[in-house]
Scaffold this active site. Structure first.
Site, PDB file in Angstrom:
ATOM      1  N   ASP A 197      -9.090  11.537  11.954  1.00 13.42           N
ATOM      2  CA  ASP A 197      -9.049  10.997  10.259  1.00 13.42           C
ATOM      3  C   ASP A 197      -9.760   9.643  10.323  1.00 13.42           C
ATOM      4  OD1 ASP A 197      -8.840  11.017   7.878  1.00 13.42           O
ATOM      5  OD2 ASP A 197      -6.535  10.359   7.671  1.00 13.42           O
ATOM      6  N   GLY A 237       0.617  -1.095   0.039  1.00 13.74           N
ATOM      7  CA  GLY A 237       0.088   0.118   0.166  1.00 13.74           C
ATOM      8  C   GLY A 237       0.828   1.143   0.115  1.00 13.74           C
ATOM      9  N   VAL A 255       3.555   1.177   2.615  1.00 15.97           N
ATOM     10  CA  VAL A 255       3.197   0.017   3.812  1.00 15.97           C
ATOM     11  C   VAL A 255       3.836  -1.233   3.286  1.00 15.97           C
ATOM     12  CG1 VAL A 255       1.663  -1.067   5.000  1.00 15.97           C
ATOM     13  CG2 VAL A 255       1.338   1.237   4.544  1.00 15.97           C
ATOM     14  N   LYS A 283       5.338   0.480   8.018  1.00 15.61           N
ATOM     15  CA  LYS A 283       5.057   1.832   7.651  1.00 15.61           C
ATOM     16  C   LYS A 283       6.162   2.845   7.410  1.00 15.61           C
ATOM     17  CE  LYS A 283       1.166   4.235   8.435  1.00 15.61           C
ATOM     18  NZ  LYS A 283       0.449   5.159   9.171  1.00 15.61           N
TER      19      LYS A 283
END
Length: 999
Positions: free
Chosen positions: A822, A693, A700, A714
């Site tokens: 978020d 990702g 990631v 990450k």
């Protein structure tokens, strides 16, 4: 005395033997044992003391007849205590004050509560009590304060409630009461506050008998399904300070008798169907500070006498008022809020408006005002919001507004303003929204824009702006949208524009911009829309544009771009794609050789592909053999290339491994759990092959450890490019704030529904976060891809409940509380069993521990479609912002749709659902992939989602409440969905209620 106490002791369950604790302490020990106390809040309640007077929440007074102190008060708010109401407390003979606010007291309220004969104050609000109200409550002869807000009481209010002898406060907000508001409440002559807001009463009128409550100071009947007219009898309430009849179905005129409320401080009548004019005689309301009669059908002129009152807030928006604004309104010395938008008002605004009053919020949008903008609006240097869109204002923007440092939100669009914008206006330091769209403004964007450090939205389209966009635009690091289409901007785009890492929309279509696109546009990691159509741009389309992973709108048509189409564009998911009318050449990438893309490439004479209208000279190829030869050469070259890549990869891997060995000492490991691996094992696996990702905050990687365990890593990127050490595979982007927030948050919290942070690895220039690996990725990817069919309703419901429990932990169980800021489906991760974890705490914030209210952020943080209205427009953030975002996630789970979709037009998912429900019914919004047998449960969860996305933050339930509502749906214990959360601060006169303006 002992003979009297002995029978009572025999009735109690056995307790640990003690020789020191007095009788009242024994009763409280019994209270402790009758409830669950998972947080050990009552640990201080032990047998070592002779009296309970030093225990948490216990207050004592000296008894008049003996030297032994007696328990007078028990106050245990938010202690997370659970269980039925402990009637043993009524054995405390001198107990006068009892508060168990915000716990989990459940079951029904027993009739035996009436044995607490000395009780004066009873607060059981925000618990889980159910059933009917005990008819015996009025038998408490000394009760003055009764607050049962935020429970699940049902049935009608008992007839006996008219018999209270001394009751002063009655608050039954946010329950499930049925029937209508009973007239006998008018018999409680001692009442000072009556609050029945947010209950699903049957449609009924306001009882005229409430006019008998001559001691009443607060009357709140918000959202009680009231119909009919406001009774004249309310004018007899001479002591009334706060009247709130908002969000009902009241009709008819506002009775003139309300002008007799000479003590009233605020009147809220918004969101009804009231008609006619404002009543005469309002000049007698000499203490009135807030009048909100917005969202009705009132008409006529605004009375001049209204402007002579000491008003601080006047909200009359969304009515049919006409005529001009009285000039006397400019003389109101205390006026800080004036909202008149969406009326039929005309004429000019008083030119001295703001000269004598500390105006903070002015909204006169969507009227027919003419003339110039008053230069005195910010005379007191307190103006924060200036909203004047959709009028006919003319002239220039006053130079005085360029000196108004307090401004945060400016909307002057859709007028007839002209001339150059004052230089200081561009650089106002606190402004986050500047909208000047569709005027006749001219000149260039000033270099002073470098000072606009808080600017998030710059919308200046459809004007006559000219000149080059200044290099200083790159210093506006919070800029999320720059819309300047249909102007006369010229010259090249500034090189500094690639520094805008938060940019989501760049729309400069129909200008005269020339030159090539700047190098480094791949830094626009959050760019969603790029529209540079109809300019004079040239050169090649940069390959880096294919790395903009969230881009879904790309229009470069009508320019002079040349060369080939970047191959990487095939990897993007574009809803709008237009490269027509340029000078592109070469073969179409294979995925674009489809009829649906034909119009995207027309007008490029050198572009070839198997589509009508492209490469018309293709038929002139003379020999198929020649094409066959070219294909053979191409295949042979490809084989050589593949062999070379494999050889280079093997060499590079060996080099990288050796390089890591040299730099191992530079890495620092900080662990938060017991680890079975080292940082070096992590570093060895950070290959591009392992990337799973890539987003706005970093890449990631999926890392398989030697133990067979899998973790997710990450690697953060941020504001500037810095090369990672220790043989890292690429140049990363480092975001210190996001890293610190993530580590600080996840490093200290533990919860089954919060993603686990194993450790972090850092060097001076590179930062890695190591998480537990979630096999099913994010909810957003799962729900909105072809895998969405795997998510049946039971699975979706489990995900919603898991995520709600995680957020509830952040809001209620962390000290201090944490706001995620978020919340979205892409930040909810799923394990192999579809258990949900809340993730990505890079922008999380600790809630203001001073209790002074919502914090103001320096810029908008969040994702499109998930941002709460009050956050987007005021930057005030608290837990209610997260609750709105979570409500959007619930709507995603129910509808299967994205939060923002071109199909919705200008709406987002919330507005689309509300509109579709009104027009087409519930079947039009529920995901057709869900089985119909779950329809009833789906509808209940949909209601919870709509409750969480209420435009008014006060109407959104707490996350703890959301968890309870979802649990009730799952267990089918309480089939009726709760309505809305009521007001919890009775005597609130210092600030006006902010119902917001979305004009």
């Amino acid at each position: 005395m002992l003979l009297f106490l002995l029978p009572l002791l025999l009735l109690l369950p056995p307790l640990p033997t003690t020789l020191s604790l007095n009788q009242e302490g024994l009763y409280l020990q019994h209270f402790k044992l009758s409830l669950d106390d998972p947080d050990s809040a009552l640990d201080s309640w032990n047998d070592a003391d002779s009296t309970p007077c030093n225990w948490l929440g216990v207050k004592c007074d000296d008894a008049s007849s003996s030297s032994s102190p007696v328990v007078r008060s028990l106050d245990l708010p938010s202690a997370n205590l659970a269980g039925p109401f402990p009637t043993v407390l009524c054995r405390l003979p001198n107990l006068t004050h009892l508060s168990l606010y915000n716990n989990s007291i459940n079951s029904t309220l027993p009739p035996s509560l009436s044995t607490c004969q000395n009780l004066e104050h009873l607060d059981l609000s925000q618990n889980l009590l159910t059933g009917a109200l005990p008819a015996t409550l009025p038998d408490l002869p000394n009760l003055k304060y009764l607050d049962l807000t935020g429970n699940n009481f049902s049935g009608p209010i008992p007839d006996s409630f008219g018999r209270f002898q001394k009751l002063e406060v009655l608050s039954l907000v946010y329950n499930l009461f049925e029937g209508t508001i009973p007239p006998f409440l008018g018999d409680i002559s001692t009442l000072k506050m009556l609050n029945l807001s947010y209950n699903p009463f049957l449609p009924g009128r306001i009882p005229a008998e409430l006019g008998n409550l001559t001691n009443l100071e607060v009357l709140w009947l918000t959202e009680c399904n009231l119909v009919g007219e406001i009774p004249d009898s309310l004018g007899r309430l001479k002591n009334l300070k706060d009247l709130d009849l908002a969000i009902n179905g009241l009709t008819g005129r506002i009775p003139p008798s309300l002008s007799e409320l000479t003590s009233v401080v605020q009147i809220e009548l918004y969101n009804n169907s009231l008609t006619g004019k404002l009543p005469p005689g309002m000049s007698k309301l000499t203490r009135l500070r807030l009048l909100d009669a917005s969202m009705n059908q009132l008409s006529g002129p605004i009375p001049d006498e209204l402007c002579r009152l000491p008003l601080e807030s006047l909200n009359l928006y969304e009515n049919n008022f006409e005529g001009s604004v009285p000039a006397s309104i400019a003389n109101s010395p205390n006026l800080y809020e004036l909202r008149l938008f969406r009326n039929k008002l005309s004429g000019e605004l008083p030119q001295n408006l703001g000269k004598n009053s500390p105006l903070k919020w002015l909204d006169v949008s969507s009227n027919q005002f003419t003339g110039t903008i008053p230069a005195s609006l910010c005379e007191k240097r307190q103006m924060e919001e200036l909203l004047m869109i959709h009028n006919e204002f003319s002239g220039g923007i006053p130079a005085t507004l360029g000196e108004c440092q307090s401004l945060t939100r400016i909307r002057l669009g859709h007028n007839r303003l002209s001339g150059e914008v004052p230089a200081g206006f561009w650089g106002l330091p606190r402004v986050y929204l500047m909208e000047l769209v569709e005027n006749e403004l001219s000149g260039a964007i000033s270099k002073t824009i470098a000072g606009a450090t808080n600017l998030s939205l710059l919308i200046v389209a459809k004007n006559k702006f000219s000149g080059q966009i200044p290099e200083e635009i790159g210093w506006v690091e919070n800029l999320m949208e720059f819309s300047g289409g249909e102007n006369k901007f010229n010259g090249p785009l500034p090189e500094s524009i690639v520094r805008l890492g938060q940019l989501g929309t760049l729309d400069l279509h129909s200008n005269e911009i020339s030159g090539e696109l700047p190098i480094g546009i791949q830094s626009w990691a959050k760019l969603n829309e790029l529209n540079l159509a109809s300019n004079q741009l040239s050169g090649k389309i940069p390959d880096g544009i294919g790395n903009l992973s969230v881009l879904n709108y790309l229009d470069l048509s009508g320019n002079r771009f040349s060369g080939k189409i970047p191959f990487g564009l095939q990897n993007m998911k574009l809803n709008v794609f237009n490269l027509s009318n340029n000078r592109l050449s070469g073969e179409l990438p294979p995925l674009f050789a489809k009829e649906i893309y034909r119009s995207s490439f027309l007008g490029n004479p050198g572009l070839c592909g198997d589509l009508d209208g492209l490469c018309d000279g293709r038929a002139e190829v003379k020999s198929q053999g020649y094409l066959w030869l070219l294909r053979c050469i191409f295949i042979l070259s490809g084989l050589v290339f593949v062999v070379g890549v494999v050889w280079f990869y093997l060499k590079y891997k060996n080099f990288k491994k050796a390089n890591r060995t040299i730099d191992k000492s530079k890495w620092t490991l900080m662990s938060f759990h017991k680890l079975g691996f080292s940082e070096y094992e992590i570093l060895d696996c950070l290959d591009e092959d392992n990337v799973i990702g890539s987003g706005a905050s970093g890449k990631v990687y999926k890392v398989m450890l030697s133990s067979g365990e899998v973790v997710a890593v990450k690697k953060l990127w941020g504001g500037k490019v810095q090369e990672c050490e220790a043989g890292d595979v690429e140049k990363g982007w480092v975001q210190d704030d996001g890293f610190e927030a993530e580590v600080e948050t996840l490093g200290r919290i533990r919860h089954k529904n919060i993603v686990k942070l194993w450790c972090c690895c850092t060097t001076r220039d590179c930062k890695l976060l190591v998480y537990e690996y979630m096999q099913n990725g994010s909810l957003g990817d799962m729900l909105h891809s072809i895998k969405g069919g795997l998510l049946d309703w039971p699975t979706r419901f489990k995900i919603a409940l898991d995520a709600a429990e995680g957020l509830s932990y952040l809001h209620h169980d962390c000290v201090p509380a944490i706001v995620h800021r978020d919340v979205k489906s892409n930040n909810i991760l799923l394990d192999g069993d579809f258990g949900a974890r809340v993730a990505d705490f890079g922008v999380a914030k600790v809630v203001d521990v001073t209790g002074k209210g919502p914090q103001s952020m320096s810029g908008i943080t969040g994702s499109c479609g998930y941002i709460a209205p009050e956050y987007a427009y005021t930057l005030r953030v608290n837990e209610k912002s997260d609750i709105y975002s979570f409500g959007v996630v619930i709507l995603e789970l129910v509808t299967g749709r994205l939060p923002v979709d071109p199909e919705f037009g200008e709406k987002d998912l919330v507005k689309w659902v509300c509109t579709a429900l009104d027009q087409k019914g519930v079947d039009s919004v529920v995901d057709p992939k869900l089985e119909s047998c779950y329809k009833e449960e789906v509808c209940k969860v949909l209601n919870i989602g709509l409750l969480c996305t209420s435009p008014l933050p006060i109407n959104r339930p707490s996350m703890r409440r959301v968890v309870k509502l979802l649990q009730e749906v799952g267990t089918e214990k309480h089939p009726q969905a709760a309505k809305k959360e009521g007001k919890l601060s009775p005597y609130y006169y210092e600030d006006a209620s902010d119902h917001g303006s979305v004009a």
